[in-house]
Design an enzyme around this catalytic site. Structure first.
Site, short mmCIF file in Angstrom:
data_model
loop_
_atom_site.label_atom_id
_atom_site.label_comp_id
_atom_site.label_asym_id
_atom_site.label_seq_id
_atom_site.Cartn_x
_atom_site.Cartn_y
_atom_site.Cartn_z
CG ASP A 49 -1.82 1.19 1.28
OD1 ASP A 49 -2.79 1.20 0.51
OD2 ASP A 49 -1.57 2.11 2.08
CE1 TYR A 54 0.11 7.46 3.03
CE2 TYR A 54 0.75 5.37 2.05
CZ TYR A 54 -0.17 6.14 2.73
OH TYR A 54 -1.36 5.57 3.11
NE ARG A 128 -7.49 11.61 4.84
CZ ARG A 128 -7.73 11.25 6.11
NH1 ARG A 128 -8.95 11.32 6.59
NH2 ARG A 128 -6.75 10.82 6.87
CB SER A 157 -8.68 6.06 1.12
OG SER A 157 -8.14 5.96 2.41
CD GLN A 179 -5.81 2.09 2.97
OE1 GLN A 179 -4.93 2.68 3.59
NE2 GLN A 179 -5.56 1.51 1.79
CB SER A 209 -4.24 3.52 11.86
OG SER A 209 -3.55 3.88 13.04
N GLY A 259 2.11 -1.24 8.85
CA GLY A 259 3.29 -0.48 8.47
C GLY A 259 4.34 -0.43 9.56
CB THR A 260 6.69 -1.90 11.18
OG1 THR A 260 7.90 -1.83 11.96
CG2 THR A 260 6.63 -3.27 10.52
NE ARG A 265 8.45 -3.38 16.66
CZ ARG A 265 9.21 -2.31 16.82
NH1 ARG A 265 9.49 -1.54 15.78
NH2 ARG A 265 9.69 -1.99 18.00
#
Length: 295
Positions: A49, A54, A128, A157, A179, A209, A259-260, A265
């Site tokens: 994604d 971003y 948005r 989204s 989303q 999130s 997300g990381t 992780r």
């Protein structure tokens, strides 16, 4: 890894790797980006994604530095457009705003393809809801990018039902996903109609999130975390895996976006798929998140 079908010829892995923090890593080298992607692919996580905004409009290009034809063939790539913020290529913008005009959508698609070094986007999302949206213009532009072959499918989204139906009313192409923010702490979509209307329509929901942006780790949520840790210990996973499994257990077949930048992780994202929660356990977690029993 389980998969969710969006169309007859496109499916997503049940867990998605979110790249919104890709540019925040101290190491953005192609080799390190490739290591993250490989860590996902090794678990059967094939869907990634992105969004044009971003990393200050840099994350797509960082992904592109690691992109190769053989790698592209193993991935489904989601990206988004319509947010214009005073950064990167829009640094001269006087104000942050949304742009769902045909010109902006077409230009955004071309930017994304060029920066990620790909020839098509699997799913393009309007990022948005735009209060200035001309749904006829936006809908036609989305139909156009699909007809061109540059985009396979389109979605949205952060849309409410009225935003969704307005845009869809002006389109030939079906919207394939919404989303939205959902987590064990941000659970209101389960009761305010956000999940219900998509579930009724059979539309897969992507959840951004899913760990509540780190709020899960705050001291005020210690009781909830203790419960998640206890359940996790029974399954050999950590508390975050249980929090994500709570979303996976819902019959709407929610697709969490994780997300990381930490490779360890990333390597454990798939743990959530190992956890099966029965109805009572699901409600135990829900009750802890609410802070009181259900009515």
């Amino acid at each position: 890894m389980d998969r969710v079908s969006l169309t007859d010829d496109l499916s997503f892995s049940r867990l998605v790797y979110g790249m919104w923090r890709l540019g925040d890593d101290a190491d953005t080298s192609p080799a390190h980006v490739r290591a993250k992607i490989d860590a996902c692919l090794d678990q059967g996580i094939t869907t990634f994604d992105q969004a044009d905004i971003y990393g200050g409009y840099e994350a797509e290009e960082i992904l592109g530095t690691a992109m190769t034809p053989d790698l592209r063939g193993k991935m489904e790539i989601v990206t988004k457009c319509d947010i214009v913020a005073p950064a990167g290529r829009y640094s001269d913008a006087r104000v942050k705003y949304y742009d769902t005009s045909r010109a902006h959508i077409l230009a955004s698609v071309d930017h994304s393809l060029r920066l990620m070094k790909i020839d098509h986007i699997d799913t393009l999302l309007i990022h948005r809801p735009d209060p200035m949206m001309d749904h006829f213009e936006t809908g036609a532009a989305l139909d156009e990018v699909v007809a061109s072959g540059k985009v396979r499918t389109v979605g949205v989204s952060n849309f409410k039902r009225h935003d969704w139906t307005l845009l869809q009313s002006a389109m030939k192409t079906p919207l394939v996903t919404n989303q939205i923010e959902i987590s064990v702490l941000h659970h209101v979509p389960f009761t305010n109609g956000d999940v219900a209307y998509l579930q009724e329509a059979g539309v897969p929901i992507m959840a951004w999130s899913p760990l509540a942006g780190g709020a899960l780790f705050e001291a005020s949520n210690a009781g909830l975390r203790d419960l998640l840790s206890k359940i996790g210990a029974d399954h050999g996973v950590d508390d975050t895996a249980v929090a994500v499994a709570w979303l996976l257990a819902h019959p709407a077949r929610i697709i969490p976006v994780m997300g990381t930048n930490n490779l360890d992780r990333i390597g454990r994202i798939g743990d959530a798929a190992k956890v099966g929660l029965d109805r009572q356990t699901w409600f135990e977690i829900y009750t802890a998140a609410l802070g009181h029993e259900v009515p």
